[in-house]
Write a protein that holds these residues in place. Structure first.
Motif, PDB file in Angstrom:
ATOM      1  N   PRO A  24       0.833  -1.219   0.000  1.00  0.00           N
ATOM      2  CA  PRO A  24       0.000   0.000   0.000  1.00  0.00           C
ATOM      3  C   PRO A  24       0.860   1.257   0.000  1.00  0.00           C
ATOM      4  CG  PRO A  24       0.017  -1.014   2.175  1.00  0.00           C
ATOM      5  CD  PRO A  24       0.706  -1.985   1.253  1.00  0.00           C
ATOM      6  N   THR A  25       0.323   2.310  -0.583  1.00  0.00           N
ATOM      7  CA  THR A  25       1.059   3.570  -0.690  1.00  0.00           C
ATOM      8  C   THR A  25       0.697   4.566   0.409  1.00  0.00           C
ATOM      9  OG1 THR A  25      -0.637   4.458  -2.178  1.00  0.00           O
ATOM     10  CG2 THR A  25       1.254   3.328  -3.190  1.00  0.00           C
ATOM     11  N   LYS A  26      -0.292   4.254   1.189  1.00  0.00           N
ATOM     12  CA  LYS A  26      -0.748   5.199   2.224  1.00  0.00           C
ATOM     13  C   LYS A  26       0.339   5.406   3.276  1.00  0.00           C
ATOM     14  CE  LYS A  26      -4.486   5.997   5.526  1.00  0.00           C
ATOM     15  NZ  LYS A  26      -5.735   5.455   6.122  1.00  0.00           N
ATOM     16  N   PRO A  27       0.653   6.654   3.632  1.00  0.00           N
ATOM     17  CA  PRO A  27       1.688   6.916   4.650  1.00  0.00           C
ATOM     18  C   PRO A  27       1.302   6.334   6.008  1.00  0.00           C
ATOM     19  CG  PRO A  27       1.171   8.905   3.406  1.00  0.00           C
ATOM     20  CD  PRO A  27       0.129   7.898   3.049  1.00  0.00           C
ATOM     21  N   ILE A  28       2.293   5.889   6.749  1.00  0.00           N
ATOM     22  CA  ILE A  28       2.104   5.361   8.093  1.00  0.00           C
ATOM     23  C   ILE A  28       2.752   6.322   9.076  1.00  0.00           C
ATOM     24  CG2 ILE A  28       2.667   3.465   9.671  1.00  0.00           C
ATOM     25  CD1 ILE A  28       2.649   1.605   7.260  1.00  0.00           C
ATOM     26  N   HIS A  29       1.992   6.770  10.059  1.00  0.00           N
ATOM     27  CA  HIS A  29       2.500   7.721  11.045  1.00  0.00           C
ATOM     28  C   HIS A  29       3.061   6.966  12.247  1.00  0.00           C
ATOM     29  CE1 HIS A  29       0.960  11.386   9.099  1.00  0.00           C
ATOM     30  NE2 HIS A  29      -0.078  10.628   8.744  1.00  0.00           N
ATOM     31  N   VAL A  30       4.222   7.396  12.704  1.00  0.00           N
ATOM     32  CA  VAL A  30       4.835   6.812  13.894  1.00  0.00           C
ATOM     33  C   VAL A  30       4.176   7.431  15.115  1.00  0.00           C
ATOM     34  CG1 VAL A  30       6.977   6.470  15.174  1.00  0.00           C
ATOM     35  CG2 VAL A  30       7.007   6.506  12.668  1.00  0.00           C
ATOM     36  N   PRO A  31       3.603   6.616  16.012  1.00  0.00           N
ATOM     37  CA  PRO A  31       2.889   7.161  17.177  1.00  0.00           C
ATOM     38  C   PRO A  31       3.762   8.095  18.012  1.00  0.00           C
ATOM     39  CG  PRO A  31       2.501   4.800  16.951  1.00  0.00           C
ATOM     40  CD  PRO A  31       3.568   5.153  15.964  1.00  0.00           C
ATOM     41  N   PHE A  32       3.131   9.170  18.504  1.00  0.00           N
ATOM     42  CA  PHE A  32       3.746  10.143  19.423  1.00  0.00           C
ATOM     43  C   PHE A  32       4.877  10.950  18.773  1.00  0.00           C
ATOM     44  CE2 PHE A  32       2.553   6.304  21.909  1.00  0.00           C
ATOM     45  CZ  PHE A  32       1.414   6.829  22.529  1.00  0.00           C
ATOM     46  N   THR A  33       4.967  10.904  17.452  1.00  0.00           N
ATOM     47  CA  THR A  33       5.970  11.705  16.741  1.00  0.00           C
ATOM     48  C   THR A  33       5.310  12.327  15.518  1.00  0.00           C
ATOM     49  OG1 THR A  33       6.762   9.993  15.225  1.00  0.00           O
ATOM     50  CG2 THR A  33       7.752  10.034  17.430  1.00  0.00           C
ATOM     51  N   LYS A  34       6.050  13.198  14.854  1.00  0.00           N
ATOM     52  CA  LYS A  34       5.591  13.796  13.606  1.00  0.00           C
ATOM     53  C   LYS A  34       6.088  13.009  12.389  1.00  0.00           C
ATOM     54  CE  LYS A  34       5.390  18.517  15.459  1.00  0.00           C
ATOM     55  NZ  LYS A  34       5.876  19.922  15.296  1.00  0.00           N
ATOM     56  N   TRP A  35       6.786  11.912  12.644  1.00  0.00           N
ATOM     57  CA  TRP A  35       7.372  11.142  11.556  1.00  0.00           C
ATOM     58  C   TRP A  35       6.327  10.268  10.866  1.00  0.00           C
ATOM     59  CZ3 TRP A  35      12.253   9.019  14.534  1.00  0.00           C
ATOM     60  CH2 TRP A  35      13.092  10.096  14.821  1.00  0.00           C
ATOM     61  N   SER A  36       6.518  10.096   9.602  1.00  0.00           N
ATOM     62  CA  SER A  36       5.686   9.177   8.826  1.00  0.00           C
ATOM     63  C   SER A  36       6.532   8.606   7.693  1.00  0.00           C
ATOM     64  CB  SER A  36       4.453   9.887   8.258  1.00  0.00           C
ATOM     65  OG  SER A  36       4.834  10.890   7.340  1.00  0.00           O
ATOM     66  N   PHE A  37       6.110   7.475   7.217  1.00  0.00           N
ATOM     67  CA  PHE A  37       6.803   6.851   6.099  1.00  0.00           C
ATOM     68  C   PHE A  37       5.804   6.033   5.294  1.00  0.00           C
ATOM     69  CE2 PHE A  37       6.823   3.716   9.442  1.00  0.00           C
ATOM     70  CZ  PHE A  37       6.639   2.510   8.795  1.00  0.00           C
ATOM     71  N   SER A  38       6.203   5.673   4.098  1.00  0.00           N
ATOM     72  CA  SER A  38       5.344   4.881   3.229  1.00  0.00           C
ATOM     73  C   SER A  38       5.989   3.531   2.960  1.00  0.00           C
ATOM     74  CB  SER A  38       5.115   5.622   1.902  1.00  0.00           C
ATOM     75  OG  SER A  38       4.399   4.797   0.998  1.00  0.00           O
ATOM     76  N   LEU A  39       5.177   2.494   2.994  1.00  0.00           N
ATOM     77  CA  LEU A  39       5.675   1.173   2.621  1.00  0.00           C
ATOM     78  C   LEU A  39       6.004   1.105   1.134  1.00  0.00           C
ATOM     79  CD1 LEU A  39       3.194  -1.158   4.566  1.00  0.00           C
ATOM     80  CD2 LEU A  39       5.438  -0.342   5.287  1.00  0.00           C
ATOM     81  N   ASN A  40       5.398   1.999   0.371  1.00  0.00           N
ATOM     82  CA  ASN A  40       5.566   1.955  -1.086  1.00  0.00           C
ATOM     83  C   ASN A  40       5.625   3.383  -1.627  1.00  0.00           C
ATOM     84  OD1 ASN A  40       5.605   1.373  -3.789  1.00  0.00           O
ATOM     85  ND2 ASN A  40       3.654   0.281  -3.820  1.00  0.00           N
TER      86      ASN A  40
END
Length: 740
Positions: free
Chosen positions: A92-108
């Motif tokens: 999936p291309t949907k961004p994943i947010h890291v809990p309790f942070t402003k960081w996010s990343f995408s699996l794809n």
């Protein structure tokens, strides 16, 4: 934004843009970049770590077995490409947010790209490189039958691998940014990456690079079934031995594995690339220098010394890496060692025998001395000016003489701060001292040994790095480190191998890191991404190598002891057996009783002087005859170190290497330069990949179950020259040999 060359630009203008001074680099490395490509993606981390772990485990697991199998990063480089593309297609291309942070990343984050692939290969390189310090842990537990604290072993594995970052940071400006340091072996990887990723229209009647690579890989894969299973004898076809079956002298001359190899050849890619590297990736001038050194040592010095019985050499084989007593038998180490203290039993030694070597092996040590001396002199004379220019640039004085297209393209990326390397260096030195001084001083090496080993590594990294970066040949520090600590701290076998590992391997690791940095430089990988991938890969690989070794040493009963292992057991540890012998020779008995006033081979020390002087003579000739450019191509470190991998390398390996290398790097390069530019390095990569894949498959399917093929004459992986290892001195009795 992509940096590309306008098709309307003329050929002369293109050459001005691609101003790299090395012809092979201009023909191979692209002068384009796409800074928008993502690098440290989810796919990079998952596939990179998986490749690193898998290669580390497999190479360590096979490293203890009789038939060792080394899986290179080329295998991972090929396998991860379809997996990466599959992940790009299904995740999936949907961004994943890291809990309790402003960081996010995408699996794809998008299509699987070239720079991700390069970084994954950097991870795999860490897993394929090996951890030299594991040899120390192995000889302590399996040969000396002593315990070593597991955390001490873990720290030993990590610190010896990580120290090299410090030296790499010091010298990266000289060995990475300089366009004259071109690292020939990297061009194989660059060619393969281009074949796998660049879209290319198939020429009429020809093949694209990818199609050519796949054809070569499949052919190599299929062919390797013959030397690896059906007909191992073709790895060393020694015709002379077949004609004169009962002549010791004839077999000494013709044996490819245990003699001079005249008339011997190997029809196997692993044979001709296993000890000297790929002949297709070695520059032509370096091949000629290697050939000169090989002929000088193998066909002139060795026969003269042997048949004139220098050092009583006729009592022993003409070519062997074993140690012998005065009676021509293999040296019985148990007669000269105090088992309680692990010191030399001087009474037992005096009542038994001095250590003897084959003449070739004795001269091999001498040539190691000469190579180190020649390396320093050669680099000072032939590269001193460019080193000085780079030094001036490093301290802020402007100089554009070392700029080229690749340096200009890399300026858009943030460099790695120097203090990153300094932190690693200081912390690793501190941990190294803790490793050796703590844990009950199990490793015997005092703190001053760490500082001395670091000084040697620092001193030699630049000159040996220059040799490696320009010739694809790397002189080693193993002998000089053994010699120094053997004189300074005799009778301590573990101190000897620990000092050797900290001095030799930290330098080797630095050169490997620098080679990877140069690969990233060619492929336009952001330096900080390269640094993170290398650092993570090194830590993971060292951990997996240590864990695998500790598991096997703890669970395989009588590992490394063939006399106690059941028949057919593969756990014989051939490399560690040599490592153990070195700890005895250099650490226990010591160089004083071999190359000093108490030894037989004191005259070998003159090789140091030969090494220092020989480049001066070449330099003088080059200055006297400036129009004779061939004189400046005489490379004394390569000539003197030509046979540095013999043993375990053998004459048949070198002869086969020379035949293929000269054909492709002279005849094909000059007559079919376009074909060479497009296909030469691809051919090398395809041959490597096919051999590696078939080797893994055969081991998993058959050889892992002790199924080794039909029982016939060609099944022997030797060269059918049994008399080549016989002595020729009168009265020496060796089983299976005639008595003269």
């Amino acid at each position: 934004m992509s940096v590309t060359i306008d098709p309307a630009i003329t050929t002369d203008e293109k050459e001005e843009i691609n101003d790299c001074p090395i012809d092979e680099v201009r023909l191979t490395v692209p002068i384009t970049d796409d800074p928008t490509m993502l690098t440290m993606t989810f796919r990079t981390w998952v596939l990179g770590i998986a490749s690193c772990i898998l290669l580390s485990f497999v190479n360590m697991f096979f490293g203890y077995r009789q038939n060792q199998l080394a899986i290179t990063s080329v295998t991972a480089q090929i396998v991860v490409l379809p997996i990466g593309k599959l992940m790009a297609a299904v995740l999936p291309t949907k961004p994943i947010h890291v809990p309790f942070t402003k960081w996010s990343f995408s699996l794809n984050p998008g299509p699987f790209n070239l720079k991700e692939h390069v970084l994954i290969t950097i991870f795999a390189n860490s897993g394929a490189g090996g951890v030299y310090a594991i040899g120390i842990i192995t000889i302590v537990k399996a040969f000396y039958h002593r315990n070593i604290h597991p955390f001490a072993g873990f720290l030993l594995s990590q610190t010896t691998q990580m120290l090299g970052y410090g030296w790499a940071g010091v010298f990266r400006k000289y060995l990475v940014e300089s366009p004259y340091m071109w690292w020939p072996s990297n061009l194989v990887q660059v060619s393969l990456f281009r074949a796998l990723h660049e879209k290319e229209k198939r020429p009429k009647g020809g093949l694209t690079r990818l199609q050519f690579f796949l054809m070569v890989m499949i052919s190599s894969f299929a062919y390797y079934l013959i030397p690896n299973y059906f007909f191992p004898s073709i790895t060393a076809l020694s015709i002379v031995c077949w004609i004169w079956k009962n002549s010791v002298t004839a077999q000494q001359i013709g044996a490819g594995n245990s003699g001079l190899g005249i008339g011997s050849i190997g029809l196997d890619w692993a044979t001709l690339s296993g000890f000297t590297g790929s002949p297709l990736a070695t520059p032509g001038f370096a091949i000629i220098n290697l050939l000169i050194g090989f002929v000088l040592i193998v066909y002139i010095v060795t026969p003269i010394s042997y048949w004139n019985n220098w050092y009583n050499g006729k009592r022993f084989p003409i070519f062997s890496s074993h140690v012998f007593d005065a009676y021509g038998n293999k040296y019985n180490i148990s007669r000269v060692i105090n088992e309680a203290t692990f010191n030399l039993d001087k009474h037992g030694y005096d009542n038994y025998s001095q250590i003897h070597l084959s003449n070739f092996f004795a001269f091999s040590y001498g040539l190691s001395f000469a190579t180190l001396g020649a390396t320093l002199t050669h680099v000072a004379l032939f590269h001193g000016s460019s080193i000085w220019q780079l030094t001036r640039k490093a301290v802020g004085r402007s100089s554009d003489q070392m700029e080229d297209v690749h340096n200009r393209l890399m300026k858009k990326y943030k460099p790695v701060p120097q203090w990153w390397f300094h932190i690693i260096l200081v912390s690793m030195v501190a941990l190294s001292i803790l490793t050796c001084e703590g844990f009950g001083k199990q490793l015997q090496l005092p703190y001053w040994g760490i500082f001395l080993a670091c000084a040697l590594a620092l001193f030699y990294t630049l000159p040996i790095g220059i040799i490696t970066a320009t010739t694809n040949q790397q002189p080693g520090l193993n002998v000089i480190t053994e010699l120094i600590i053997g004189y300074m701290y005799p009778g301590k076998p573990l101190a000897n191998v620990a000092f050797k590992t900290y001095g030799y391997i930290s330098m080797t690791q630095a050169i490997q890191f620098l080679a990877d940095f140069k690969l990233g430089h060619y492929m336009k990988i952001p330096p900080r991404s390269m640094f993170v991938a290398q650092l993570a890969g090194t830590v993971i690989a060292s951990t997996v190598y240590f864990g695998t070794a500790w598991w096997l040493l703890s669970t395989v009963k009588n590992i490394c002891d063939p006399s106690l292992l059941p028949d057919g057991s593969p756990w014989t540890c051939p490399s560690d057996d040599v490592f153990f012998s070195a700890s005895i020779i250099w650490g226990l008995v010591g160089p004083l009783r071999m190359f000093g006033r108490l030894g037989i081979y004191e005259s070998v020390n003159w090789f140091f002087l030969i090494g220092v002087i020989s480049p001066i003579l070449v330099y003088a000739l080059a200055r006297l005859f400036p129009n004779q450019r061939w004189i400046s191509l005489i490379h004394m470190p390569v000539i003197l170190g030509a046979t540095g991998n013999m043993p375990p390398g053998r004459a048949v390996n070198y002869i086969s290497f020379f035949i293929v290398g000269i054909f492709f790097n002279f005849y094909v390069y000059r007559k079919f330069r376009g074909w060479w530019a497009k296909h030469n390095y691809i051919l090398s990569a395809g041959l490597d990949a096919g051999v590696a894949l078939m080797g893994v498959l055969m081991y998993i399917a058959l050889q892992g179950y002790d199924i080794y093929g039909m029982n016939w004459w060609g099944q022997d992986d030797g060269d059918h020259c049994p008399l080549a290892s016989c002595p020729t001195a009168k009265g020496i009795v060796v089983e299976g040999c005639p008595v003269f």
